[in-house]
Write an enzyme that holds these catalytic residues in place. Structure first.
Site, PDB file in Angstrom:
ATOM      1  N   HIS A 179       0.867  -1.182   0.000  1.00 48.94           N
ATOM      2  CA  HIS A 179       0.000   0.000   0.000  1.00 48.94           C
ATOM      3  C   HIS A 179       0.899   1.226   0.000  1.00 48.94           C
ATOM      4  O   HIS A 179       1.671   1.447   0.935  1.00 48.94           O
ATOM      5  CB  HIS A 179      -0.922   0.016   1.207  1.00 48.94           C
ATOM      6  CG  HIS A 179      -1.867   1.181   1.212  1.00 48.94           C
ATOM      7  ND1 HIS A 179      -3.143   1.108   0.684  1.00 48.94           N
ATOM      8  CD2 HIS A 179      -1.714   2.460   1.649  1.00 48.94           C
ATOM      9  CE1 HIS A 179      -3.735   2.282   0.802  1.00 48.94           C
ATOM     10  NE2 HIS A 179      -2.889   3.122   1.396  1.00 48.94           N
ATOM     11  N   CYS A 180       0.801   2.042  -1.039  1.00 44.13           N
ATOM     12  CA  CYS A 180       1.678   3.200  -1.193  1.00 44.13           C
ATOM     13  C   CYS A 180       0.977   4.443  -0.650  1.00 44.13           C
ATOM     14  O   CYS A 180      -0.049   4.858  -1.198  1.00 44.13           O
ATOM     15  CB  CYS A 180       2.047   3.397  -2.656  1.00 44.13           C
ATOM     16  SG  CYS A 180       3.164   4.799  -2.927  1.00 44.13           S
ATOM     17  N   PRO A 181       1.494   5.060   0.405  1.00 41.99           N
ATOM     18  CA  PRO A 181       0.835   6.266   0.944  1.00 41.99           C
ATOM     19  C   PRO A 181       0.985   7.471   0.030  1.00 41.99           C
ATOM     20  O   PRO A 181       0.183   8.409   0.118  1.00 41.99           O
ATOM     21  CB  PRO A 181       1.558   6.480   2.280  1.00 41.99           C
ATOM     22  CG  PRO A 181       2.888   5.827   2.110  1.00 41.99           C
ATOM     23  CD  PRO A 181       2.671   4.660   1.206  1.00 41.99           C
TER      24      PRO A 181
END
EC number: 2.3.1.225
Length: 439
Positions: A179-181
Site C-alpha cells: 500500500h503506497c501512501p
C-alpha cells in the site's frame, strides 16, 4: 466466535436506489459515482501532485524561460515543452495508479460451507451434529504447483495465490505488492504496471530538471566570466531545484531500481519481505525476459467489481459461527426433556418403592433408546402418566427426588420386577432392567 450479521436495511426501504459503491464495506473513497476508486488516504495524492508540479513550474519560469534565448532554432522552446509534457504524463500515470481498482476481490456475503472433521469425529451421539470447521489454510494447485491459501475472516473467502488483505483499504487484493501512501492506493495486479511507469518517469523528470539547472549555471559562468559560486548566487532557484531533485532522485531512483529487481525475479514487495524467495526456489519466476513480458505486455485483467451496478441484496440468513468451528444448536444440551419428538421417561425408582415389594434396595430404570421395545401397555401408561399435571419428569441418571405415580404403574412395575427375579434377573422382551445395589 464470529457470527454473520443479517444484511443491512436501507432507510428508504428501496434497494433499487443504491449502487455497489454506496454500500461498499471497504475503506475506499469513490468519485464521479464510482468511476474512480481511491484509498482512504487519498489526501496524500494532492500532496504528491504538488511535489511534482510546483518544482516544474519554478523550473519553467526561472530556468527554462531564460534558456530560451541561449539556444537557437527553437531548442529553447523545446526545453519548456518537454518539461511540461513530461509533467502531464507523470501526473496521468499517478492518477491511473491511484484512481483505479488495483485488483480487489469481491468479498462474500456469507462464509463458505464448513467442512466436516475427520471420520473419527463423525460418529456423534444421538441428537448431536458432527462438529464442522473452516480450515485456516487450504492447498490449491496452479499450473502444477501447489500453493497454500489462507482464509480471510473479513472478506469470508480463501485468498487466491499471491493475494493478501490490505489493512488500510480493508480489501483482499490480487498479487498484492504494497500500500503506497504517496499515491493513496494499494498496488496490485491491475495497477502495478502504471505504478512502476510512474516512479520511473518521475526519476527521469528529476534527472531532466537537475541537468538543465546545471546547464543554466554553466551558461551564466560563460556569459559573465565568473566563478561557479558567483554564478550559483545569481540563480537561487536553480540551487533550490538542484538540492530538491538530488534528494528526490535518491528516493525514486532507488525505488525504481528495487522494483526492476522485483520484476526481473517475478516477486512482489510483500513476498520479498515476507518469504525471501532468494533463499529458496521461486515458483513464479519464468526467466528475466518472460517476467518483463508478463509485467508490461500481458493484458490487464478486467475488474471483478462493477461499482456502479445496482445492489441486489439477499434475504437474511440465520446466524452461524465460522471461526473455531460450526456447532449445532443441540450440541451441549441435555437430552432429558424432548429429543427427536420423544418424551423422556422415568429412570430411577426410589428405594421406598423397591423395598415395599422386594425387601431389598433395587432400582428400576429404562435405558435410552429402549422405549420402543416396551409393550404398548407399558409405553402408553408411561406417556399418559408423564403428561399429568403435578408429576415430576426425570433426567437420565437422576439419583434423588420423589415420584408421584399411579397405582396401576406401581403394580405394573412390581409385577415386572417379580418376573425378572423369577426368570433369573432379566426380562427378554420388556426392556426394563433391574440392578441390585449393595445393601
Amino acid at each position: 466466535m464470529y457470527v454473520v450479521p443479517p444484511p443491512e436495511r436501507s432507510g428508504s426501504g428501496s434497494n433499487g436506489d443504491l449502487r455497489v459503491y454506496q454500500t461498499w464495506k471497504g475503506s475506499n473513497i469513490f468519485f464521479l459515482q464510482g468511476r474512480f476508486v481511491f484509498g482512504p488516504d487519498v489526501r496524500s495524492l494532492a500532496l504528491t501532485i504538488c511535489l511534482i508540479a510546483v518544482p516544474v513550474t519554478i523550473f519553467c519560469i526561472f530556468v527554462a524561460r531564460n534558456l530560451m534565448d541561449d539556444f537557437s532554432d527553437n531548442w529553447g522552446v523545446s526545453i519548456v515543452a518537454v518539461a511540461v509534457v513530461f509533467t502531464i504524463y507523470d501526473i496521468i500515470l499517478l492518477l491511473l495508479t491511484s484512481g483505479r481498482d488495483p485488483g480487489i476481490i469481491p468479498r462474500n456475503a456469507h462464509p463458505p460451507e464448513p467442512e466436516p472433521l475427520d471420520s473419527s469425529n463423525m460418529d456423534a451421539g444421538a441428537g448431536q451434529t458432527p462438529q464442522l470447521r473452516l480450515p485456516r489454510v487450504k492447498e490449491v494447485e496452479v499450473n502444477g504447483v501447489t500453493f497454500k491459501v489462507k482464509y480471510c475472516d473479513t472478506c469470508m473467502l480463501y485468498r487466491p495465490p499471491r493475494c493478501s488483505h490490505c489493512s488500510i483499504c480493508n480489501n483482499c487484493v490480487e498479487k498484492f505488492d504494497h500500500h503506497c501512501p504517496w499515491v493513496g492506493q494499494c498496488i496490485g495486479l491491475r495497477n502495478y504496471r502504471f505504478f512502476f511507469m510512474f516512479i520511473f518517469s518521475t526519476t527521469l523528470l528529476c534527472v531532466y530538471v537537475f541537468a538543465f539547472c546545471w546547464v543554466y549555471i554553466r551558461k551564466i559562468m560563460e556569459s559573465e566570466h565568473t566563478t561557479i559560486w558567483k554564478a550559483m548566487l545569481k540563480t537561487p532557484a536553480s540551487i533550490v531545484l538542484i538540492v530538491y531533485t538530488f534528494i528526490a532522485m535518491w528516493f525514486v531512483a532507488g525505488l525504481t531500481a528495487f522494483h526492476l529487481y522485483l520484476i526481473s525475479t517475478n516477486q512482489t514487495t510483500y513476498e520479498n519481505f515476507r518469504y525471501r524467495y532468494d533463499r529458496r526456489s521461486n515458483p513464479h519466476n519464468k526467466g528475466v525476459v518472460n517476467n518483463f513480458r508478463e509485467t508490461f505486455t500481458s493484458a490487464i485483467p478486467p475488474s471483478k467489481n462493477d461499482f456502479r451496478a445496482m445492489v441486489h441484496r439477499e434475504g437474511p440468513l440465520p446466524p452461524r459461527s465460522v471461526a473455531g468451528g460450526f456447532m449445532s444448536p443441540n450440541m451441549g444440551k441435555a437430552n432429558d426433556d424432548i429429543e427427536m419428538g420423544r418424551k423422556a421417561v422415568w429412570a430411577d425408582m426410589g428405594s421406598e418403592h423397591g423395598d415395599a415389594k422386594n425387601g431389598n434396595d433395587e432400582r428400576l430404570h429404562v435405558r435410552d433408546g429402549e422405549l420402543g421395545e416396551l409393550s404398548p401397555d407399558v409405553r402408553t401408561t408411561v406417556d399418559e402418566q408423564s403428561d399429568r399435571p403435578g408429576t415430576r419428569r426425570s433426567s437420565w441418571g437422576r439419583k434423588s427426588g420423589s415420584w408421584d405415580m399411579s397405582p396401576e404403574v406401581m403394580a405394573l412395575a412390581a409385577r415386572v420386577v417379580e418376573q425378572n427375579q423369577n426368570g433369573g434377573g432379566s426380562s427378554s422382551g420388556s426392556g426394563l432392567v433391574t440392578e441390585n445395589r449393595p445393601t
